[in-house]
Design a protein around this motif. Structure first.
Motif, PDB file in Angstrom:
ATOM      1  N   ASN A 192       0.817  -1.212   0.000  1.00  0.00           N
ATOM      2  CA  ASN A 192       0.000   0.000   0.000  1.00  0.00           C
ATOM      3  C   ASN A 192       0.848   1.259   0.000  1.00  0.00           C
ATOM      4  N   LEU A 193       1.964   1.226   0.714  1.00  0.00           N
ATOM      5  CA  LEU A 193       2.859   2.375   0.728  1.00  0.00           C
ATOM      6  C   LEU A 193       3.388   2.644  -0.678  1.00  0.00           C
ATOM      7  N   ALA A 194       3.843   1.576  -1.338  1.00  0.00           N
ATOM      8  CA  ALA A 194       4.323   1.723  -2.716  1.00  0.00           C
ATOM      9  C   ALA A 194       3.206   2.195  -3.638  1.00  0.00           C
ATOM     10  N   TYR A 195       2.009   1.647  -3.451  1.00  0.00           N
ATOM     11  CA  TYR A 195       0.862   2.019  -4.289  1.00  0.00           C
ATOM     12  C   TYR A 195       0.509   3.489  -4.110  1.00  0.00           C
ATOM     13  N   GLN A 196       0.486   3.952  -2.868  1.00  0.00           N
ATOM     14  CA  GLN A 196       0.177   5.363  -2.619  1.00  0.00           C
ATOM     15  C   GLN A 196       1.216   6.270  -3.284  1.00  0.00           C
ATOM     16  N   ILE A 197       2.465   5.876  -3.202  1.00  0.00           N
ATOM     17  CA  ILE A 197       3.545   6.700  -3.748  1.00  0.00           C
ATOM     18  C   ILE A 197       3.430   6.829  -5.263  1.00  0.00           C
ATOM     19  N   THR A 199       0.836   6.298  -7.066  1.00  0.00           N
ATOM     20  CA  THR A 199      -0.431   6.947  -7.421  1.00  0.00           C
ATOM     21  C   THR A 199      -0.280   8.463  -7.333  1.00  0.00           C
ATOM     22  N   ASN A 200       0.375   8.919  -6.271  1.00  0.00           N
ATOM     23  CA  ASN A 200       0.577  10.357  -6.080  1.00  0.00           C
ATOM     24  C   ASN A 200       1.527  10.951  -7.107  1.00  0.00           C
ATOM     25  N   ASP A 201       2.550  10.188  -7.489  1.00  0.00           N
ATOM     26  CA  ASP A 201       3.549  10.695  -8.430  1.00  0.00           C
ATOM     27  C   ASP A 201       4.090   9.538  -9.266  1.00  0.00           C
ATOM     28  N   PRO A 202       3.606   9.406 -10.514  1.00  0.00           N
ATOM     29  CA  PRO A 202       4.055   8.301 -11.379  1.00  0.00           C
ATOM     30  C   PRO A 202       5.538   8.360 -11.729  1.00  0.00           C
ATOM     31  N   GLU A 203       6.199   9.491 -11.467  1.00  0.00           N
ATOM     32  CA  GLU A 203       7.616   9.633 -11.795  1.00  0.00           C
ATOM     33  C   GLU A 203       8.538   9.065 -10.720  1.00  0.00           C
ATOM     34  N   VAL A 204       7.988   8.721  -9.560  1.00  0.00           N
ATOM     35  CA  VAL A 204       8.814   8.147  -8.501  1.00  0.00           C
ATOM     36  C   VAL A 204       9.102   6.687  -8.821  1.00  0.00           C
ATOM     37  N   GLN A 205      10.361   6.308  -8.761  1.00  0.00           N
ATOM     38  CA  GLN A 205      10.716   4.902  -8.930  1.00  0.00           C
ATOM     39  C   GLN A 205      10.726   4.223  -7.563  1.00  0.00           C
ATOM     40  N   VAL A 206       9.987   3.128  -7.464  1.00  0.00           N
ATOM     41  CA  VAL A 206       9.941   2.333  -6.238  1.00  0.00           C
ATOM     42  C   VAL A 206      10.627   0.998  -6.503  1.00  0.00           C
ATOM     43  N   ASP A 207      11.700   0.730  -5.780  1.00  0.00           N
ATOM     44  CA  ASP A 207      12.361  -0.575  -5.831  1.00  0.00           C
ATOM     45  C   ASP A 207      11.885  -1.377  -4.619  1.00  0.00           C
ATOM     46  N   TYR A 256       0.090  -0.318 -14.119  1.00  0.00           N
ATOM     47  CA  TYR A 256       1.397  -0.553 -13.497  1.00  0.00           C
ATOM     48  C   TYR A 256       2.534  -0.462 -14.503  1.00  0.00           C
ATOM     49  N   ARG A 257       2.274  -0.847 -15.747  1.00  0.00           N
ATOM     50  CA  ARG A 257       3.322  -0.721 -16.775  1.00  0.00           C
ATOM     51  C   ARG A 257       3.769   0.728 -16.924  1.00  0.00           C
ATOM     52  N   GLU A 258       2.862   1.656 -16.699  1.00  0.00           N
ATOM     53  CA  GLU A 258       3.161   3.076 -16.873  1.00  0.00           C
ATOM     54  C   GLU A 258       3.834   3.682 -15.632  1.00  0.00           C
ATOM     55  N   ARG A 259       3.954   2.895 -14.568  1.00  0.00           N
ATOM     56  CA  ARG A 259       4.626   3.371 -13.363  1.00  0.00           C
ATOM     57  C   ARG A 259       6.030   2.777 -13.266  1.00  0.00           C
ATOM     58  N   LYS A 260       6.821   3.385 -12.388  1.00  0.00           N
ATOM     59  CA  LYS A 260       8.212   2.940 -12.237  1.00  0.00           C
ATOM     60  C   LYS A 260       8.350   2.055 -10.998  1.00  0.00           C
ATOM     61  N   LEU A 261       7.556   0.983 -11.000  1.00  0.00           N
ATOM     62  CA  LEU A 261       7.593   0.012  -9.911  1.00  0.00           C
ATOM     63  C   LEU A 261       8.438  -1.187 -10.346  1.00  0.00           C
ATOM     64  N   ARG A 262       9.425  -1.512  -9.524  1.00  0.00           N
ATOM     65  CA  ARG A 262      10.258  -2.683  -9.798  1.00  0.00           C
ATOM     66  C   ARG A 262      10.231  -3.594  -8.577  1.00  0.00           C
ATOM     67  N   ALA A 282      21.417   6.742  -7.853  1.00  0.00           N
ATOM     68  CA  ALA A 282      22.352   7.682  -8.474  1.00  0.00           C
ATOM     69  C   ALA A 282      21.772   8.314  -9.735  1.00  0.00           C
ATOM     70  N   LYS A 283      20.864   7.620 -10.383  1.00  0.00           N
ATOM     71  CA  LYS A 283      20.281   8.130 -11.627  1.00  0.00           C
ATOM     72  C   LYS A 283      19.036   8.975 -11.394  1.00  0.00           C
ATOM     73  N   SER A 284      18.551   9.000 -10.170  1.00  0.00           N
ATOM     74  CA  SER A 284      17.246   9.600  -9.901  1.00  0.00           C
ATOM     75  C   SER A 284      17.351  11.070  -9.510  1.00  0.00           C
ATOM     76  N   LYS A 285      16.304  11.814  -9.829  1.00  0.00           N
ATOM     77  CA  LYS A 285      16.191  13.202  -9.407  1.00  0.00           C
ATOM     78  C   LYS A 285      15.751  13.247  -7.940  1.00  0.00           C
ATOM     79  N   PRO A 286      15.899  14.400  -7.286  1.00  0.00           N
ATOM     80  CA  PRO A 286      15.453  14.511  -5.892  1.00  0.00           C
ATOM     81  C   PRO A 286      13.979  14.162  -5.724  1.00  0.00           C
ATOM     82  N   ASN A 287      13.673  13.406  -4.670  1.00  0.00           N
ATOM     83  CA  ASN A 287      12.300  12.993  -4.344  1.00  0.00           C
ATOM     84  C   ASN A 287      11.666  12.115  -5.429  1.00  0.00           C
ATOM     85  N   LYS A 288      12.494  11.377  -6.162  1.00  0.00           N
ATOM     86  CA  LYS A 288      11.967  10.519  -7.226  1.00  0.00           C
ATOM     87  C   LYS A 288      12.431   9.068  -7.077  1.00  0.00           C
ATOM     88  N   TYR A 289      12.909   8.694  -5.886  1.00  0.00           N
ATOM     89  CA  TYR A 289      13.352   7.306  -5.698  1.00  0.00           C
ATOM     90  C   TYR A 289      13.129   6.890  -4.250  1.00  0.00           C
TER      91      TYR A 289
END
Length: 411
Positions: A192-197, A199-207, A256-262, A282-289
């Motif tokens: 749910n934490l990953a899902y909320q993140i 959902t709020n911002d599709p540009e955030v990558q969640v590993d 989910y394909r359109e999100r950066k969930l791994r 290292a490749k991510s912008k601030p607040n995007k990982y």
């Protein structure tokens, strides 16, 4: 050009005086155009490092950026606070590439010369882990001065009430530990934490590192969260689902394909987890990982004869160092002992047998069911918070659908 390389050059164009203090090497760049820009900046005096002068000097090089490209990069910088960690990350990536090349050359020709090259590459990579901190506050002061008059996002947004307690969101350098007894729902909360993140911002990558489930099991849980279709029924969708439900699942898959969930289900060691976080952060912008690890008790420490509590301490320390170094939040799920009653509120002392988790974490929270007569209420209790308040959040947890709902905050 990579985002990391571009961000470094943009920062140096914006604050040219940093060129002489950050200890950067042009050979670390893969993009020749950006490498050329750095070499020009290093060749000019500080007061000569204007965009126009840099552009004029680039005529001497093969491959260059336009004046507009240089100016756009310079104007894109809103803070220079991350330049030290960005340069260090760039150095690490270059050292890792050098090591990979040395390994290939040694495999092709296992001679003394190639062995020396390989040893040198290993030592070079080790040096990138050494601290290079002279204690100056200049960059942090510049960043704070800027933020006094320019509202900047504090962190990655998740659940509204959780963000409030965390003073704005999951911020860079945070190590957040969430503990729970078995079967309380800690994996579901991580989902749910990953899902909320995302959902709020599709540009955030969640590993998401899962150490007890495989990717298909995890995908079922994420799809259940999105569709309100039981994850149990998703195990046999051809037999168990109606046509309209299959269509809903298909839409969820595309979402989910359109999100950066791994999701990583084969990375079980500390070194493997750190390597992936290092590369992607290292490749991510601030607040995007952000990285989520489920759960710390299953992470293996290679070639260690230490007792398990000492290994857990090593894991938490190195994760905290990683969060600091790359200025990213890392969430760690932890399983508490079964001697904690299901309805009993866990305490910080329940983590003390697990090495230095409590000490290393910025925030420690616990999940438990506070009401015997209402097992669908799961409470998150924040019992340690270095940067904000303590507090509790009651969630309605529907286990079939992997759904945690904050009352009055869900649509």
């Amino acid at each position: 050009m990579t985002e990391l390389e571009q961000r470094v050059i943009a920062t140096l164009l914006s604050k040219p005086e940093l060129v002489d203090s950050v200890g950067i090497n042009a050979d670390w760049f893969e993009d020749t155009r950006l490498k050329n820009v750095l070499e020009v900046l290093q060749s000019l005096e500080v007061n000569e490092r204007t965009t126009l002068n840099v552009y004029s000097e680039l005529d001497k090089y093969e491959g260059q950026l336009s004046y507009r490209d240089l100016e756009d990069m310079r104007e894109s910088v809103f803070s220079t606070a991350s330049i030290t960690s960005d340069v260090k990350a760039l150095h690490k990536l270059a050292a890792k590439k050098q090591l990979d090349e040395a390994v290939v050359l040694y495999q092709m020709s296992p001679k003394k010369e190639e062995l020396n090259r390989l040893s040198s590459a290993i030592e070079n990579l080790k040096k990138t882990d050494e601290e290079d901190d002279k204690g100056y506050l200049d960059e942090a002061m510049d960043d704070l001065s800027y933020r006094m008059y320019n509202d900047m996002p504090v962190g990655i947004k998740s659940f509204p009430k959780l963000d409030d307690i965390l003073a704005g969101g999951l911020y860079g350098s945070m190590l957040l530990t969430i503990g729970a007894r078995p079967s309380v729902g800690k994996t579901a909360y991580g989902v749910n934490l990953a899902y909320q993140i995302i959902t709020n911002d599709p540009e955030v990558q969640v590993d998401f590192f899962t150490l007890e489930m495989n990717k298909l099991e995890m995908l079922n849980r994420f799809v259940a969260r999105h569709t309100n279709i039981s994850s149990q029924r998703l195990k046999r969708p051809a037999k168990m689902l109606q046509q309209y439900e299959r269509e809903a699942v298909a839409k969820a898959i595309e979402w989910y394909r359109e999100r950066k969930l791994r999701v990583y289900d084969k990375v079980l060691t500390l070194s493997g987890i750190l390597s992936i976080i290092r590369e992607n952060a290292a490749k991510s912008k601030p607040n995007k990982y952000i990285a989520i690890i489920d759960y710390i008790g299953l992470v293996k420490v290679e070639n260690s004869r230490a007792q398990r509590w000492e290994q857990i301490g090593q894991i938490s320390r190195e994760l905290k160092i990683m969060a600091n170094e790359y200025n990213v939040p890392i969430v760690v799920l932890a399983q508490l002992n079964r001697d904690v009653n299901a309805n009993q509120q866990p305490q910080l002392s329940n983590l003390r047998d697990s090495g230095s988790i409590e000490q290393d974490s910025n925030v420690v929270a616990f999940l438990h069911r506070p009401y015997k007569d209402d097992p669908k209420v799961v409470q998150l209790t924040i019992q340690k918070n270095r940067e904000g308040a303590l507090g509790t959040i009651d969630y309605y947890f529907e286990g079939r659908y992997m759904t945690f709902i904050e009352p009055n905050n869900e649509e």
